[in-house]
Design a protein around this motif. Structure first.
Motif, mmCIF file in Angstrom:
data_model
loop_
_atom_site.group_PDB
_atom_site.id
_atom_site.type_symbol
_atom_site.label_atom_id
_atom_site.label_comp_id
_atom_site.label_asym_id
_atom_site.label_seq_id
_atom_site.Cartn_x
_atom_site.Cartn_y
_atom_site.Cartn_z
ATOM 1 N N ALA A 119 -2.608 -10.273 -4.484
ATOM 2 C CA ALA A 119 -3.775 -10.504 -3.630
ATOM 3 C C ALA A 119 -4.029 -11.987 -3.420
ATOM 4 O O ALA A 119 -4.676 -12.384 -2.461
ATOM 5 C CB ALA A 119 -5.008 -9.844 -4.240
ATOM 6 N N ALA A 170 -7.216 -2.552 -3.017
ATOM 7 C CA ALA A 170 -5.920 -2.976 -3.557
ATOM 8 C C ALA A 170 -5.543 -4.358 -3.036
ATOM 9 O O ALA A 170 -5.056 -5.197 -3.785
ATOM 10 C CB ALA A 170 -4.833 -1.960 -3.213
ATOM 11 N N THR A 171 -5.801 -4.620 -1.748
ATOM 12 C CA THR A 171 -5.423 -5.935 -1.224
ATOM 13 C C THR A 171 -6.341 -7.026 -1.773
ATOM 14 O O THR A 171 -6.059 -8.200 -1.610
ATOM 15 C CB THR A 171 -5.457 -6.006 0.314
ATOM 16 O OG1 THR A 171 -6.806 -5.885 0.764
ATOM 17 C CG2 THR A 171 -4.608 -4.929 0.941
ATOM 18 N N LEU A 172 -7.432 -6.646 -2.428
ATOM 19 C CA LEU A 172 -8.275 -7.634 -3.099
ATOM 20 C C LEU A 172 -7.863 -7.798 -4.565
ATOM 21 O O LEU A 172 -8.562 -8.430 -5.345
ATOM 22 C CB LEU A 172 -9.748 -7.240 -3.009
ATOM 23 C CG LEU A 172 -10.377 -7.438 -1.627
ATOM 24 C CD1 LEU A 172 -11.755 -6.828 -1.552
ATOM 25 C CD2 LEU A 172 -10.435 -8.917 -1.260
ATOM 26 N N ALA A 186 -15.617 -3.545 -4.526
ATOM 27 C CA ALA A 186 -14.414 -3.470 -3.699
ATOM 28 C C ALA A 186 -14.046 -2.018 -3.411
ATOM 29 O O ALA A 186 -13.536 -1.704 -2.328
ATOM 30 C CB ALA A 186 -13.255 -4.198 -4.383
ATOM 31 N N GLU A 191 -7.414 1.052 0.195
ATOM 32 C CA GLU A 191 -6.443 0.114 0.728
ATOM 33 C C GLU A 191 -6.955 -1.312 0.594
ATOM 34 O O GLU A 191 -6.261 -2.192 0.081
ATOM 35 C CB GLU A 191 -6.190 0.467 2.192
ATOM 36 C CG GLU A 191 -4.958 -0.199 2.742
ATOM 37 C CD GLU A 191 -4.641 0.294 4.140
ATOM 38 O OE1 GLU A 191 -4.969 1.456 4.462
ATOM 39 O OE2 GLU A 191 -4.065 -0.488 4.911
ATOM 40 N N THR A 192 -8.187 -1.529 1.022
ATOM 41 C CA THR A 192 -8.756 -2.869 0.954
ATOM 42 C C THR A 192 -8.961 -3.297 -0.499
ATOM 43 O O THR A 192 -8.683 -4.441 -0.852
ATOM 44 C CB THR A 192 -10.085 -2.924 1.727
ATOM 45 O OG1 THR A 192 -9.841 -2.404 3.033
ATOM 46 C CG2 THR A 192 -10.600 -4.328 1.847
ATOM 47 N N HIS A 221 0.841 -1.198 0.000
ATOM 48 C CA HIS A 221 0.000 0.000 0.000
ATOM 49 C C HIS A 221 0.875 1.246 0.000
ATOM 50 O O HIS A 221 0.522 2.277 -0.554
ATOM 51 C CB HIS A 221 -0.937 -0.005 1.202
ATOM 52 C CG HIS A 221 -1.879 1.155 1.218
ATOM 53 N ND1 HIS A 221 -2.846 1.323 0.250
ATOM 54 C CD2 HIS A 221 -1.981 2.211 2.049
ATOM 55 C CE1 HIS A 221 -3.509 2.438 0.503
ATOM 56 N NE2 HIS A 221 -3.009 2.993 1.580
ATOM 57 N N ILE A 278 -7.153 -5.326 -6.916
ATOM 58 C CA ILE A 278 -7.593 -4.379 -7.927
ATOM 59 C C ILE A 278 -6.517 -3.342 -8.218
ATOM 60 O O ILE A 278 -5.970 -2.720 -7.312
ATOM 61 C CB ILE A 278 -8.903 -3.711 -7.488
ATOM 62 C CG1 ILE A 278 -9.998 -4.760 -7.640
ATOM 63 C CG2 ILE A 278 -9.247 -2.507 -8.347
ATOM 64 C CD1 ILE A 278 -10.986 -4.745 -6.604
ATOM 65 N N LEU A 330 -15.065 -0.469 -0.200
ATOM 66 C CA LEU A 330 -14.345 -0.804 1.029
ATOM 67 C C LEU A 330 -13.105 0.069 1.203
ATOM 68 O O LEU A 330 -12.303 -0.164 2.095
ATOM 69 C CB LEU A 330 -13.916 -2.276 1.041
ATOM 70 C CG LEU A 330 -14.951 -3.339 0.708
ATOM 71 C CD1 LEU A 330 -14.386 -4.719 0.994
ATOM 72 C CD2 LEU A 330 -16.217 -3.140 1.510
ATOM 73 N N PRO A 345 -9.840 -11.710 -6.121
ATOM 74 C CA PRO A 345 -8.591 -11.893 -6.882
ATOM 75 C C PRO A 345 -8.594 -13.106 -7.800
ATOM 76 O O PRO A 345 -7.724 -13.239 -8.662
ATOM 77 C CB PRO A 345 -7.522 -12.065 -5.807
ATOM 78 C CG PRO A 345 -8.165 -11.872 -4.507
ATOM 79 C CD PRO A 345 -9.630 -11.694 -4.673
ATOM 80 N N THR A 382 -11.893 -0.709 8.521
ATOM 81 C CA THR A 382 -12.373 -0.782 7.144
ATOM 82 C C THR A 382 -13.745 -0.129 7.069
ATOM 83 O O THR A 382 -14.753 -0.744 7.357
ATOM 84 C CB THR A 382 -12.487 -2.237 6.657
ATOM 85 O OG1 THR A 382 -11.236 -2.872 6.903
ATOM 86 C CG2 THR A 382 -12.794 -2.299 5.182
ATOM 87 N N PRO A 383 -13.780 1.165 6.742
ATOM 88 C CA PRO A 383 -15.080 1.799 6.594
ATOM 89 C C PRO A 383 -15.732 1.297 5.319
ATOM 90 O O PRO A 383 -15.091 1.215 4.282
ATOM 91 C CB PRO A 383 -14.743 3.286 6.472
ATOM 92 C CG PRO A 383 -13.316 3.331 6.014
ATOM 93 C CD PRO A 383 -12.668 2.038 6.379
ATOM 94 N N VAL A 384 -16.994 0.912 5.401
ATOM 95 C CA VAL A 384 -17.687 0.386 4.226
ATOM 96 C C VAL A 384 -18.753 1.393 3.803
ATOM 97 O O VAL A 384 -19.683 1.668 4.553
ATOM 98 C CB VAL A 384 -18.328 -0.979 4.538
ATOM 99 C CG1 VAL A 384 -19.163 -1.457 3.376
ATOM 100 C CG2 VAL A 384 -17.250 -1.988 4.861
ATOM 101 N N MET A 435 -16.518 -11.182 -1.290
ATOM 102 C CA MET A 435 -15.580 -10.282 -1.969
ATOM 103 C C MET A 435 -14.135 -10.769 -1.840
ATOM 104 O O MET A 435 -13.284 -10.399 -2.632
ATOM 105 C CB MET A 435 -15.681 -8.880 -1.392
ATOM 106 C CG MET A 435 -16.862 -8.125 -1.914
ATOM 107 S SD MET A 435 -16.675 -6.430 -1.407
ATOM 108 C CE MET A 435 -18.369 -5.961 -1.357
ATOM 109 N N GLN A 474 -9.858 -15.267 0.876
ATOM 110 C CA GLN A 474 -8.861 -14.947 -0.155
ATOM 111 C C GLN A 474 -7.877 -16.102 -0.350
ATOM 112 O O GLN A 474 -7.152 -16.136 -1.317
ATOM 113 C CB GLN A 474 -8.110 -13.682 0.269
ATOM 114 C CG GLN A 474 -8.073 -12.598 -0.768
ATOM 115 C CD GLN A 474 -7.554 -11.298 -0.174
ATOM 116 O OE1 GLN A 474 -8.098 -10.778 0.801
ATOM 117 N NE2 GLN A 474 -6.491 -10.761 -0.751
ATOM 118 N N GLN A 527 -1.140 -6.869 -9.373
ATOM 119 C CA GLN A 527 -1.967 -6.655 -8.185
ATOM 120 C C GLN A 527 -2.784 -7.908 -7.833
ATOM 121 O O GLN A 527 -2.881 -8.298 -6.680
ATOM 122 C CB GLN A 527 -2.903 -5.473 -8.446
ATOM 123 C CG GLN A 527 -3.551 -4.930 -7.203
ATOM 124 C CD GLN A 527 -2.599 -4.101 -6.369
ATOM 125 O OE1 GLN A 527 -1.849 -3.293 -6.882
ATOM 126 N NE2 GLN A 527 -2.621 -4.327 -5.067
#
Lengths: 254, 346
Positions: A74, B236-238, B227, B233-234, A50, B240, B230, A102, A84-86, A98, A154, A70
């Motif tokens: 993943a 990207a870790t998925l 994604a 950051e999240t 990140h 994308i 979310l 990947p 993690t704000p959704v 979700m 994942q 990427q």
């Protein structure tokens, strides 16, 4: 499997990390400990790309992760970050699903295998009973476990946890650590609670002021001297009579 | 959502759209029965040879009302999916398709045609062409401003969109102030509030094809859009690739919005409220949000355009006024509902 080689990181003129080098071996549970602002989260963010380091390199199976696609990254590294704000709301099940992103190409539908993995991940993280609830209605601890389930779905080889026990009550702290410890994958976790770190980690990396201060097993690392020097607390060290793991208690001299 | 609810909802909305479109064609100064409309439609498609429609009816339906109703549906669907995509892109629930400067850019183009006679060499298409050009120029400037070290920053995107909208609005206002032309200001106002009166079969093709293209593209990327909700950051870790995906979305959504604004003016509110309404009904999963937004947006604009035609007949009300008047109370009702959080999780 994962190697961090001579990593430095600066924002503007301020250097946050100084020449950090360490390796993480397959299947280990590695704890990253250190006071606030010692650079734990920054280090983790560089590992999952990140943030981009100023110099140095992170390699996974000898390959520099900077060059990895990427999607490929993943599939190797899953992350549960601090918050993690959704935006808008998803059901727990949709969120965990979700985690399969990947592995999905443009036209691919979610298949039986995906649903089976999602079921299993929810079961492992003990959120199955929440599957039809919506995420934003959940408590902080429940949200954390849902995000863990998402990361498990994942099926990555490395799981990175940034202060996973934040917001969790004592029962769920231990439950989460038990669950994570039994996973057959490599875990790298930034931890605040030193007793949790001592009780569960195979190896500890101690960070101080953006540098790696020490590394080793909990017994090697968690000494009165280190704790005084790094965390500025007086500590007593004994054994937990039930688990035979280290047990720390703290006091100040006032 | 249970297994059958989603296909049933889609089916019901499709029927609803067809019924709304039929009804919208019926309404007007000359009454037309649904039977005549469908007969004519089948005849035109070569499926039937007989029709009871008179020549006049046939012209009114085929040349005037139907293209307009079809355009309303396309524009409504296009604005709704663009709004839904932009809301995910900037991760903000107040975003609409115009937030990147599309409408203010288009206004400059349209105003320069209406008041200054720019592009008069290309005749009837000058207005659409200039509006599209203005829209795309504005977005390109916003896009370039928001790029830092090859990355798109969302905050910069929003702020650049805001700044560029200000600049372009100032240019429009300046042209309006300096104009001595009789009725020019009114013509510009009329354009800016949106109208579907210019609909002809000949200018439906491009918006329709671009709509289908962008809709398909967004639907293929529904996982990525989910994604994004979310956080970066999240996402990207998925897996994308954020930089590439954002550029793709900005490019295609701006293209669609630009094309739509070029043919209909900047119709407000649709792109903001429809995606929220859909999320309230069916949840946030973009696999569901996109098709349902398209259908509900289409239905909403078909009705809005019909009202625009009849409410002060024989004059026409700009459709933007209708969408705002009908949309706002509904939006305020949504604001008061506790069940829908607009994304802040309260």
């Amino acid at each position: 499997m994962l190697q961090v080689k001579d990593i430095s990181f600066s924002i503007a003129d301020k250097q946050i990390l100084h020449n950090i080098t360490f390796s993480i071996h397959q299947g280990k549970f590695v704890g990253l400990i250190g006071p606030n602002g010692s650079g734990k989260s920054t280090m983790l963010k560089i590992i999952y790309r990140h943030l981009k380091q100023t110099s140095g390199m992170v390699t996974l199976y000898e390959d520099d992760i900077i060059h990895m696609a990427q999607r490929k990254l993943a599939q190797e590294i899953a992350v549960v970050s601090q918050e993690t704000p959704v935006l808008f709301d998803f059901t727990v099940k949709d969120l965990v699903l979700m985690g399969r992103t990947p592995y999905k190409k443009w036209l691919a539908n979610d298949n039986q295998e995906d649903f089976a993995i999602v079921e299993e991940s929810m079961h492992l993280a003990n959120v199955q009973y929440l599957e039809n609830r919506t995420f934003n209605q959940l408590s902080g601890g429940e949200k954390k476990r849902v995000m863990l389930a998402r990361a498990l779905a994942q099926q990555a080889k490395i799981l990175i946890l940034d202060e996973p026990t934040n917001h969790l009550d004592i029962e769920h702290q231990y439950q989460l650590m038990d669950l994570v410890k039994d996973l057959p994958i490599t875990i790298v976790a930034a931890l605040h609670d030193l007793n949790l770190a001592a009780g569960y980690c195979d190896e500890l990396l101690v960070m101080k002021d953006g540098a790696l201060f020490m590394e080793g097993t909990p017994e090697e690392v968690l000494t009165e001297e280190t704790l005084k020097h790094v965390f500025h607390v007086q500590a007593g060290i004994s054994k937990n009579p039930f688990t035979k793991k280290l047990h720390l208690f703290f006091y100040t001299e006032q | 959502m249970t297994k059958y609810r989603y296909p049933l909802l889609i089916l019901a909305l499709m029927l609803g759209l067809l019924a709304s479109m039929t009804f919208a064609v019926m309404v007007g100064s000359v009454d037309i029965t649904p039977r005549i409309i469908w007969e004519l439609l089948f005849t035109k498609l070569g499926l039937s040879l007989e029709t009871t429609a008179s020549n006049a009816q046939s012209i009114i339906i085929w040349e005037i009302r139907l293209p307009r109703v079809v355009l309303a549906a396309i524009v409504g669907a296009a604005l709704s999916i663009s709004g839904a995509a932009i809301q995910a892109l900037v991760k903000n629930s107040i975003a609409d398709p115009y937030i990147l400067g599309v409408s203010s850019g288009a206004s400059v183009g349209a105003t320069s045609v209406i008041l200054l006679g720019a592009f008069s060499v290309i005749g009837n298409y000058a207005l659409s062409f200039a509006a599209f050009l203005g829209a795309i120029s504005a977005v390109i400037i916003v896009f370039l401003l928001a790029r830092v070290n090859g990355r798109i920053s969302v905050v910069r995107l929003l702020l650049a969109g805001f700044a560029i909208s200000m600049v372009f609005s100032a240019i429009t206002n300046f042209m309006l102030m300096m104009s001595k032309q009789q009725g020019g200001i009114q013509a510009v106002m009329h354009w800016m509030l949106g109208s579907l009166a210019g609909a002809k079969w000949a200018n439906l093709g491009i918006p329709f094809i671009i709509f289908l293209l962008v809709f398909t593209l967004l639907l293929l990327n529904y996982r990525q859009l989910n994604a994004l909700l979310l956080g970066e950051e999240t996402a990207a870790t998925l897996g994308i690739n954020l930089d590439r995906f954002r550029i793709l979305i900005i490019l295609f959504v701006s293209l669609l919005t630009g094309v739509v604004v070029a043919v209909s003016g900047s119709i407000g509110f649709v792109g903001l409220i429809i995606p929220h309404l859909v999320r309230m009904m069916a949840g946030s999963n973009y696999k569901v949000v996109l098709p349902i937004s398209a259908l509900i947006g289409a239905i909403f604009l078909v009705w809005a355009d019909m009202v625009a035609r009849i409410v002060i007949a024989p004059e026409e009300m700009p459709i933007g006024i209708i969408t705002a008047v009908c949309g706002s109370p509904f939006f305020i009702w949504m604001l008061r509902r506790r069940r829908y959080s607009f994304g802040d999780g309260e």
